[in-house]
Design a protein around this motif. Sequence first.
Motif, mmCIF file in Angstrom:
data_model
loop_
_atom_site.group_PDB
_atom_site.id
_atom_site.type_symbol
_atom_site.label_atom_id
_atom_site.label_comp_id
_atom_site.label_asym_id
_atom_site.label_seq_id
_atom_site.Cartn_x
_atom_site.Cartn_y
_atom_site.Cartn_z
ATOM 1 N N VAL A 1 57.354 -44.794 -1.442
ATOM 2 C CA VAL A 1 56.293 -43.788 -1.505
ATOM 3 C C VAL A 1 56.859 -42.493 -0.934
ATOM 4 C CG1 VAL A 1 53.923 -43.211 -0.866
ATOM 5 C CG2 VAL A 1 54.577 -45.618 -1.189
ATOM 6 N N LEU A 2 56.830 -41.419 -1.722
ATOM 7 C CA LEU A 2 57.452 -40.183 -1.281
ATOM 8 C C LEU A 2 56.617 -38.975 -1.679
ATOM 9 C CD1 LEU A 2 60.532 -39.512 -3.616
ATOM 10 C CD2 LEU A 2 59.057 -41.472 -3.912
ATOM 11 N N SER A 3 56.913 -37.847 -1.053
ATOM 12 C CA SER A 3 56.192 -36.612 -1.328
ATOM 13 C C SER A 3 57.107 -35.436 -1.055
ATOM 14 C CB SER A 3 54.929 -36.505 -0.463
ATOM 15 O OG SER A 3 55.269 -36.463 0.912
ATOM 16 N N GLY A 4 56.719 -34.270 -1.576
ATOM 17 C CA GLY A 4 57.569 -33.096 -1.446
ATOM 18 C C GLY A 4 57.524 -32.432 -0.090
ATOM 19 N N LYS A 5 56.500 -32.749 0.715
ATOM 20 C CA LYS A 5 56.398 -32.162 2.048
ATOM 21 C C LYS A 5 55.558 -33.078 2.926
ATOM 22 C CE LYS A 5 52.153 -29.450 1.670
ATOM 23 N NZ LYS A 5 51.484 -30.256 2.711
ATOM 24 N N GLY A 6 55.572 -32.798 4.233
ATOM 25 C CA GLY A 6 54.743 -33.557 5.142
ATOM 26 C C GLY A 6 53.273 -33.183 5.004
ATOM 27 N N GLY A 7 52.388 -34.123 5.338
ATOM 28 C CA GLY A 7 50.960 -33.857 5.302
ATOM 29 C C GLY A 7 50.299 -34.088 3.964
ATOM 30 N N THR A 8 51.052 -34.566 2.992
ATOM 31 C CA THR A 8 50.490 -34.778 1.661
ATOM 32 C C THR A 8 49.632 -36.037 1.590
ATOM 33 O OG1 THR A 8 52.423 -33.675 0.717
ATOM 34 C CG2 THR A 8 51.096 -34.955 -0.790
ATOM 35 N N GLY A 9 49.911 -36.988 2.457
ATOM 36 C CA GLY A 9 49.189 -38.253 2.450
ATOM 37 C C GLY A 9 50.060 -39.447 2.135
ATOM 38 N N CYS B 1 58.871 -43.097 2.831
ATOM 39 C CA CYS B 1 60.057 -42.248 2.843
ATOM 40 C C CYS B 1 59.829 -40.976 3.660
ATOM 41 C CB CYS B 1 60.432 -41.850 1.422
ATOM 42 S SG CYS B 1 60.803 -43.223 0.327
ATOM 43 N N PRO B 2 60.912 -40.330 4.096
ATOM 44 C CA PRO B 2 60.771 -38.997 4.689
ATOM 45 C C PRO B 2 60.269 -38.018 3.624
ATOM 46 C CG PRO B 2 62.938 -39.950 5.148
ATOM 47 C CD PRO B 2 62.302 -40.800 4.108
ATOM 48 N N PRO B 3 59.640 -36.925 4.036
ATOM 49 C CA PRO B 3 59.200 -35.929 3.048
ATOM 50 C C PRO B 3 60.375 -35.131 2.507
ATOM 51 C CG PRO B 3 58.742 -35.153 5.261
ATOM 52 C CD PRO B 3 59.252 -36.560 5.408
ATOM 53 N N GLY B 4 60.185 -34.531 1.329
ATOM 54 C CA GLY B 4 61.218 -33.688 0.748
ATOM 55 C C GLY B 4 62.157 -34.452 -0.166
ATOM 56 N N SER B 5 63.366 -33.924 -0.323
ATOM 57 C CA SER B 5 64.325 -34.535 -1.255
ATOM 58 C C SER B 5 65.750 -34.502 -0.708
ATOM 59 C CB SER B 5 64.273 -33.811 -2.608
ATOM 60 O OG SER B 5 64.534 -32.424 -2.450
ATOM 61 N N ALA B 6 65.895 -34.503 0.615
ATOM 62 C CA ALA B 6 67.225 -34.444 1.236
ATOM 63 C C ALA B 6 67.898 -35.813 1.197
ATOM 64 C CB ALA B 6 67.099 -33.938 2.673
ATOM 65 N N CYS B 7 69.061 -35.901 1.828
ATOM 66 C CA CYS B 7 69.856 -37.128 1.765
ATOM 67 C C CYS B 7 69.127 -38.317 2.393
ATOM 68 C CB CYS B 7 71.213 -36.922 2.431
ATOM 69 S SG CYS B 7 71.140 -36.418 4.154
ATOM 70 N N VAL B 8 68.269 -38.078 3.385
ATOM 71 C CA VAL B 8 67.529 -39.187 3.996
ATOM 72 C C VAL B 8 66.549 -39.799 3.000
ATOM 73 C CG1 VAL B 8 67.766 -38.538 6.416
ATOM 74 C CG2 VAL B 8 65.975 -37.464 5.019
ATOM 75 N N VAL B 9 66.021 -38.986 2.082
ATOM 76 C CA VAL B 9 65.134 -39.503 1.038
ATOM 77 C C VAL B 9 65.938 -40.291 0.012
ATOM 78 C CG1 VAL B 9 63.355 -38.913 -0.659
ATOM 79 C CG2 VAL B 9 63.638 -37.505 1.386
ATOM 80 N N MET B 10 67.091 -39.780 -0.343
ATOM 81 C CA MET B 10 67.969 -40.485 -1.283
ATOM 82 C C MET B 10 68.325 -41.869 -0.757
ATOM 83 S SD MET B 10 70.578 -37.414 -2.321
ATOM 84 C CE MET B 10 69.990 -35.745 -2.547
ATOM 85 N N ALA C 1 65.060 -48.968 -4.270
ATOM 86 C CA ALA C 1 63.661 -49.192 -4.638
ATOM 87 C C ALA C 1 63.551 -49.575 -6.111
ATOM 88 C CB ALA C 1 62.828 -47.950 -4.353
ATOM 89 N N ASP C 2 62.576 -50.417 -6.420
ATOM 90 C CA ASP C 2 62.311 -50.783 -7.807
ATOM 91 C C ASP C 2 61.415 -49.766 -8.490
ATOM 92 O OD1 ASP C 2 63.673 -53.384 -7.680
ATOM 93 O OD2 ASP C 2 62.037 -53.970 -6.353
ATOM 94 N N TYR C 3 60.595 -49.065 -7.689
ATOM 95 C CA TYR C 3 59.631 -48.123 -8.258
ATOM 96 C C TYR C 3 59.349 -47.041 -7.227
ATOM 97 C CZ TYR C 3 55.585 -46.571 -11.019
ATOM 98 O OH TYR C 3 54.707 -45.849 -11.785
ATOM 99 N N CYS C 4 59.146 -45.809 -7.704
ATOM 100 C CA CYS C 4 58.842 -44.690 -6.817
ATOM 101 C C CYS C 4 57.438 -44.174 -7.112
ATOM 102 C CB CYS C 4 59.853 -43.558 -7.004
ATOM 103 S SG CYS C 4 61.501 -43.918 -6.343
ATOM 104 N N LEU C 5 56.627 -44.127 -6.086
ATOM 105 C CA LEU C 5 55.272 -43.592 -6.196
ATOM 106 C C LEU C 5 55.225 -42.259 -5.462
ATOM 107 C CD1 LEU C 5 52.321 -44.010 -7.070
ATOM 108 C CD2 LEU C 5 51.927 -45.104 -4.843
ATOM 109 N N MET C 6 54.986 -41.199 -6.208
ATOM 110 C CA MET C 6 54.956 -39.858 -5.630
ATOM 111 C C MET C 6 53.512 -39.463 -5.321
ATOM 112 S SD MET C 6 57.742 -38.054 -8.191
ATOM 113 C CE MET C 6 56.969 -38.757 -9.660
ATOM 114 N N VAL C 7 53.300 -38.895 -4.148
ATOM 115 C CA VAL C 7 51.974 -38.446 -3.725
ATOM 116 C C VAL C 7 51.956 -36.928 -3.806
ATOM 117 C CG1 VAL C 7 50.253 -38.476 -1.880
ATOM 118 C CG2 VAL C 7 51.790 -40.424 -2.183
ATOM 119 N N ALA C 8 50.908 -36.378 -4.436
ATOM 120 C CA ALA C 8 50.851 -34.935 -4.650
ATOM 121 C C ALA C 8 49.471 -34.385 -4.323
ATOM 122 C CB ALA C 8 51.215 -34.594 -6.099
#
Length: 288
Positions: free
Chosen positions: A5-13, A164-173, A179-186
Motif C-alpha cells: 500500500v503506497l501513496s505519493g505523500k504522507g497524510g493521504t491515508g 510503504c513509505p510515502p513518495g517514490s524514493a529508494c525506500v519505496v522501491m 509485492a504481488d500487487y500494489c494498491l495506491m491511495v490517492a
Amino acid sequence: MKIAVLSGKGGTGKTMVSVNLAAAAQRAAYLDCDVEEPNGHLYFKPENPVEEPVSVKIPKIDHDACSGCRQCVDFCKFNALAYINKKVMVFDDVCHACGGCAIVCPERAISEWDKTIGKLLSGTSETVEVHSGFLKPGQASGVPIIKEVLAKAPGDGTLTLIDCPPGSACVVMESIKDADYCLMVAEPTLFGAHNLAMVHELVRLFEKPHGVVLNKCLEDSPNPSEVFCIEQGIPVLGEIPFDLELGAINSNGEILVRVQAHYAALFSELLLKVKEAAARETAPDSQR
C-alpha cells in the motif's frame, strides 16, 4: 499474497487503509516499512512485543597495517572512504555496508564493526501479525531495516499488507520489489493527482499489477485523481468518503473495522476487490 500500500505523500491515508485491510482479514500480517514514521503499531497495540536491534557492518581501519594503497578508496562508489593526511577516513553515514573495501584491501587492514541503526518491534493483535521497523533519528537510510521487516513476512501464503513509505524514493522501491500487487491511495485534489502520477510511474517501472483506492471523497465534487485513473486505465477498487466520524476514530488511534460495523463492511468489500484484482492480474494469460 503480498499487497503493498503506497501513496505519493504522507497524510493521504496509506496507513489507515493498510491497517484496516489487515484487520478486516481473518488472518493477516502487517509490515510497517515506513521506518522513518512508523505508526501502525499505535493502532494495533500488539501484545507482548519483541524488540530486536538492527545493525549494519561499518569498516574499521587498522592504520598500522594500512599501506596507503587507496584501493579501498577507489573501490567505494559512495565516497564513504577518503585518504586524508596519510590515513584512510571512514564516513559511516554514507557507507552502504557492502563489505567490498575489506575484500579488496591487500593488507587485510580493514575489519568491521556493528553499528545499530534502528530496531524491529514484533507482536500480535488479535489475528494479525504486526512487524514494525524503526529508524534511529539521524541515520541516512532505512533500507537495511526495511529488508529486515520484509523478512518477517510469513512464508505460508498468509495475506501480507506492506505499509510503504510515502513518495517514490529508494525506500519505496525496496518495499514493493517483492509485492504481488500494489494498491495506491490517492486524495481527490490536483496535488493528489500529481502524487498519484508519481507513484503510478514507479509501479509501472517495476511492472507491478496495481489499482487505486480514492480517499476523502466528497459527493458531487470533481475528483482529479479519478480523472487521472480513467485517462490511464487504472482500476479504481474503492472510494472512502470524507467522514468526520472516520477522522475522529482514526485520530484516536482506533481501528475502524473493530469499532464500527459499516466500516468493517466497507474495508471487507475493498479487501475482496483487491484480492480479486491481484488474483486476476497475477494469473496466467490463459486463465484471465
